[in-house]
Design an enzyme around this catalytic site. Structure first.
Site, PDB file in Angstrom:
ATOM      1  N   SER A  88       0.807  86.388  74.263  1.00 44.10           N
ATOM      2  CA  SER A  88       0.934  87.623  75.036  1.00 44.10           C
ATOM      3  C   SER A  88      -0.323  87.935  75.840  1.00 44.10           C
ATOM      4  O   SER A  88      -0.311  88.792  76.718  1.00 44.10           O
ATOM      5  CB  SER A  88       1.204  88.801  74.099  1.00 44.10           C
ATOM      6  OG  SER A  88       0.117  88.942  73.185  1.00 44.10           O
ATOM      7  N   GLY A  89      -1.426  87.259  75.516  1.00 44.08           N
ATOM      8  CA  GLY A  89      -2.705  87.585  76.142  1.00 44.08           C
ATOM      9  C   GLY A  89      -3.372  88.802  75.533  1.00 44.08           C
ATOM     10  O   GLY A  89      -4.300  89.372  76.124  1.00 44.08           O
ATOM     11  N   ASN A 114      -8.219 101.068  71.840  1.00 45.54           N
ATOM     12  CA  ASN A 114      -6.763 101.183  71.723  1.00 45.54           C
ATOM     13  C   ASN A 114      -6.241 102.542  72.184  1.00 45.54           C
ATOM     14  O   ASN A 114      -5.275 102.631  72.949  1.00 45.54           O
ATOM     15  CB  ASN A 114      -6.321 100.941  70.282  1.00 45.54           C
ATOM     16  CG  ASN A 114      -6.575  99.512  69.820  1.00 45.54           C
ATOM     17  OD1 ASN A 114      -7.645  99.209  69.315  1.00 45.54           O
ATOM     18  ND2 ASN A 114      -5.588  98.645  70.001  1.00 45.54           N
ATOM     19  N   ASP A 115      -6.871 103.606  71.719  1.00 38.82           N
ATOM     20  CA  ASP A 115      -6.330 104.942  71.957  1.00 38.82           C
ATOM     21  C   ASP A 115      -6.601 105.480  73.354  1.00 38.82           C
ATOM     22  O   ASP A 115      -5.831 106.309  73.854  1.00 38.82           O
ATOM     23  CB  ASP A 115      -6.902 105.929  70.925  1.00 38.82           C
ATOM     24  CG  ASP A 115      -6.478 105.588  69.504  1.00 38.82           C
ATOM     25  OD1 ASP A 115      -5.413 104.955  69.357  1.00 38.82           O
ATOM     26  OD2 ASP A 115      -7.213 105.935  68.563  1.00 38.82           O
ATOM     27  N   THR A 170       8.528  54.665 111.282  1.00 31.53           N
ATOM     28  CA  THR A 170       9.475  55.025 110.226  1.00 31.53           C
ATOM     29  C   THR A 170       9.524  53.846 109.265  1.00 31.53           C
ATOM     30  O   THR A 170       9.466  52.688 109.693  1.00 31.53           O
ATOM     31  CB  THR A 170      10.882  55.307 110.797  1.00 31.53           C
ATOM     32  OG1 THR A 170      11.350  54.149 111.501  1.00 31.53           O
ATOM     33  CG2 THR A 170      10.848  56.488 111.757  1.00 31.53           C
ATOM     34  N   HIS A 171       9.564  54.138 107.956  1.00 33.18           N
ATOM     35  CA  HIS A 171       9.481  53.081 106.929  1.00 33.18           C
ATOM     36  C   HIS A 171       8.167  52.313 107.037  1.00 33.18           C
ATOM     37  O   HIS A 171       8.095  51.133 106.655  1.00 33.18           O
ATOM     38  CB  HIS A 171      10.663  52.101 107.041  1.00 33.18           C
ATOM     39  CG  HIS A 171      12.001  52.752 107.007  1.00 33.18           C
ATOM     40  ND1 HIS A 171      12.680  53.003 105.830  1.00 33.18           N
ATOM     41  CD2 HIS A 171      12.793  53.229 108.004  1.00 33.18           C
ATOM     42  CE1 HIS A 171      13.840  53.597 106.093  1.00 33.18           C
ATOM     43  NE2 HIS A 171      13.928  53.756 107.417  1.00 33.18           N
ATOM     44  N   SER A 301     -19.325  52.983  99.778  1.00 36.33           N
ATOM     45  CA  SER A 301     -19.356  51.950  98.748  1.00 36.33           C
ATOM     46  C   SER A 301     -20.765  51.784  98.216  1.00 36.33           C
ATOM     47  O   SER A 301     -21.742  51.906  98.954  1.00 36.33           O
ATOM     48  CB  SER A 301     -18.860  50.620  99.320  1.00 36.33           C
ATOM     49  OG  SER A 301     -19.033  49.573  98.385  1.00 36.33           O
ATOM     50  N   SER A 302     -20.848  51.467  96.922  1.00 32.70           N
ATOM     51  CA  SER A 302     -22.155  51.200  96.326  1.00 32.70           C
ATOM     52  C   SER A 302     -22.556  49.741  96.483  1.00 32.70           C
ATOM     53  O   SER A 302     -23.684  49.366  96.147  1.00 32.70           O
ATOM     54  CB  SER A 302     -22.115  51.553  94.834  1.00 32.70           C
ATOM     55  OG  SER A 302     -21.106  50.773  94.177  1.00 32.70           O
ATOM     56  N   LYS A 307     -19.649  50.662 104.890  1.00 32.61           N
ATOM     57  CA  LYS A 307     -18.277  51.092 104.608  1.00 32.61           C
ATOM     58  C   LYS A 307     -18.240  52.613 104.500  1.00 32.61           C
ATOM     59  O   LYS A 307     -19.025  53.224 103.787  1.00 32.61           O
ATOM     60  CB  LYS A 307     -17.778  50.473 103.305  1.00 32.61           C
ATOM     61  CG  LYS A 307     -16.276  50.654 103.055  1.00 32.61           C
ATOM     62  CD  LYS A 307     -15.853  49.827 101.840  1.00 32.61           C
ATOM     63  CE  LYS A 307     -14.348  49.818 101.697  1.00 32.61           C
ATOM     64  NZ  LYS A 307     -13.830  51.132 101.277  1.00 32.61           N
ATOM     65  N   VAL A 308     -17.316  53.232 105.236  1.00 33.79           N
ATOM     66  CA  VAL A 308     -17.155  54.686 105.210  1.00 33.79           C
ATOM     67  C   VAL A 308     -15.696  54.997 104.866  1.00 33.79           C
ATOM     68  O   VAL A 308     -14.778  54.492 105.515  1.00 33.79           O
ATOM     69  CB  VAL A 308     -17.520  55.324 106.564  1.00 33.79           C
ATOM     70  CG1 VAL A 308     -17.315  56.828 106.510  1.00 33.79           C
ATOM     71  CG2 VAL A 308     -18.973  54.994 106.918  1.00 33.79           C
ATOM     72  N   GLU A 314      -8.938  62.093 100.546  1.00 39.62           N
ATOM     73  CA  GLU A 314      -8.785  61.631  99.161  1.00 39.62           C
ATOM     74  C   GLU A 314      -8.990  62.785  98.176  1.00 39.62           C
ATOM     75  O   GLU A 314      -8.213  62.948  97.219  1.00 39.62           O
ATOM     76  CB  GLU A 314      -9.773  60.506  98.876  1.00 39.62           C
ATOM     77  CG  GLU A 314      -9.444  59.204  99.587  1.00 39.62           C
ATOM     78  CD  GLU A 314     -10.524  58.147  99.440  1.00 39.62           C
ATOM     79  OE1 GLU A 314     -10.281  57.021  99.889  1.00 39.62           O
ATOM     80  OE2 GLU A 314     -11.611  58.464  98.886  1.00 39.62           O
TER      81      GLU A 314
END
Length: 448
Positions: A88-89, A114-115, A170-171, A301-302, A307-308, A314
């Site tokens: 119920s949280g 509470n009150d 397409t495809h 790349s390491s 390379k980029v 991603e």
């Protein structure tokens, strides 16, 4: 239940501490947006109960001032209860109540968690109300603006390259040509549709369970409390919240939350589609499509120099995947409404609000860090269109499908332009063929 040890500097009390001890499955906590909405409800409740004569001026002002302090300052370390708690949280509701009491005590006023702070309320109606309120505020103030910005960036970039005609696919296979602007317009339309769906979601989220108390009957709640509290919530937030049409539905059902989560999942899928199109179009630079170049943000790349990678699309796809996963959790939570209460409210709240936050961040990143700075490789686009054998489709109405197919196959086999083969195989003039095979004309639906 016996004594309990509470840290000396803690603003919370024994109910919160018991929850901390009992619920140690994970330290994942409910997001700040949910806690803020819960605090807004406490302010509205205190104001309403004061005006109804149920709280003294002194008590109400102490509660309101303490709650305002929570909204203005960083007290988040005093809300340690895990998401994975009572369904119920209640533990989080009491955590907020106890912290408000401690801050009121610093102001020299004793109030009861509470009150007084919880007067006219139950965790069973406050928590789903806070969930609806938090989701509505985050969608309105964070997600919708981010999506609007993404749509605008997409359309602006499309307009910048309105003259570019490229090969359609397409495809994943070469198809008829189209304008890049039209392709990007399709992306923007996806985002606009998602925004429209969210507008419907906001309408449904506007119904609050406040006033239903424990089971939906409203026991221990003044009959004028719900309307008064909601008026004050609306005044503070600018929303148009209203009393639930059925408290029994709002306490036991998460149907609206499930619906909204589904819209967020759809939005994630739309964004993932756009991100993946960008990845394909950016692929290469030599062996891929190479139609566009996304901004180079970091080494890819390491081990491979120069390379980029398309890092932003991603990252966006991963965020979208998480939203899809969150939706699965919310769907399971929605099935956990037994009789008069749903008992997966905290995890539904955490996942729904995380999805809103992830999508807003993904939309901003995709727009600002990828699409806004992308460039189009015009030569690549025009070159692939010129060599596209599917251009022969334009000859179907003139020479027929089978004859057009023979022309295309011969052009591929001999690695010659469609135009040259068509001159040999048809009685059409060069001028007629140039008009029929014009990629821009085909991109515009065959119209001149």
């Amino acid at each position: 239940m016996g004594s309990v040890r509470i840290p000396a500097d803690a603003l919370y009390g024994p109910q919160t501490q018991r929850a901390v001890v009992n619920f140690d499955i994970s330290d994942r906590r409910l997001p700040h947006s949910f806690l803020r909405s819960l605090v807004i409800i406490k302010i509205a409740a205190a104001e309403t109960n004061r005006d109804l004569g149920l709280l003294s001026e002194k008590q109400a002002e102490a509660i309101i001032a303490s709650a305002e302090m929570l909204l203005e300052n960083t007290y988040w370390e005093h809300f340690p209860v895990s998401v994975y708690q009572t369904g119920s949280g209640t533990s989080t509701n009491m955590n907020v109540n106890e912290v408000i009491c401690s801050l009121a005590r610093r102001l020299g006023v004793e109030v009861s968690a509470n009150d007084h702070v919880n007067l006219g309320q139950s965790s069973n109606d406050v928590v789903p109300s806070a969930l609806h309120l938090a989701a509505a505020l985050e969608i309105r103030d964070v997600l919708r603006p981010a999506l609007a910005q993404l749509s605008r960036i997409i359309r602006d970039k499309g307009a910048e390259y309105r003259d570019v005609v490229k090969t359609g696919r397409t495809h994943l296979m070469d198809a008829l040509p189209l304008r890049l602007q039209a392709e990007m317009g399709g992306w923007a339309a996806q985002i606009d549709d998602c925004r429209a769906r969210l507008d419907t979601a906001l309408e449904h989220l506007s119904e609050l369970a406040l006033g239903g108390t424990a089971v939906g009957s409203g026991v221990n709640c003044h009959p004028d409390f719900p309307a008064g509290a909601i008026i004050r919530i609306n005044a503070r937030t600018g929303l148009s919240c209203k009393i639930s049409a059925s408290y029994y539905k709002s306490l036991s059902s998460l149907d609206t939350v499930v619906e909204v989560s589904g819209i967020l999942r759809t939005t994630a899928i739309s964004i993932m589609k756009i991100a993946n199109d960008l990845r394909w179009m950016n692929s290469g630079p030599l062996s891929g499509l190479g139609e566009i170049s996304l901004p180079a943000l970091q080494p890819g790349s390491s081990i491979m120099p120069a390379k980029v990678n398309p890092v932003i699309p991603e990252a966006v796809c991963m965020a979208a995947a998480q939203v899809i996963g969150n939706d699965a959790v919310v769907a399971v939570a929605g099935q956990s409404g037994n009789f008069q209460l749903n008992t997966m409210l905290p995890v539904a709240a955490a996942n729904l609000l995380e999805s809103v936050d992830l999508l807003a961040g993904a939309a901003r990143s995709l727009g600002e860090k990828a699409i806004a700075g992308m460039t189009v490789n015009r030569e690549v686009c025009s070159g692939s269109v010129a060599r596209n054998p599917v251009l022969v489709t334009a000859l179907n109405p003139v020479v027929g499908y089978l004859a057009a197919a023979r022309i295309a196959k011969k052009a591929i086999a001999e690695d010659r332009p469609i135009l040259d083969i068509a001159l040999e195989e048809t009685g059409l003039t060069r001028a007629e063929l140039l008009e029929l095979l014009d990629p821009a004309r085909l991109a515009d639906g065959g119209r001149k």
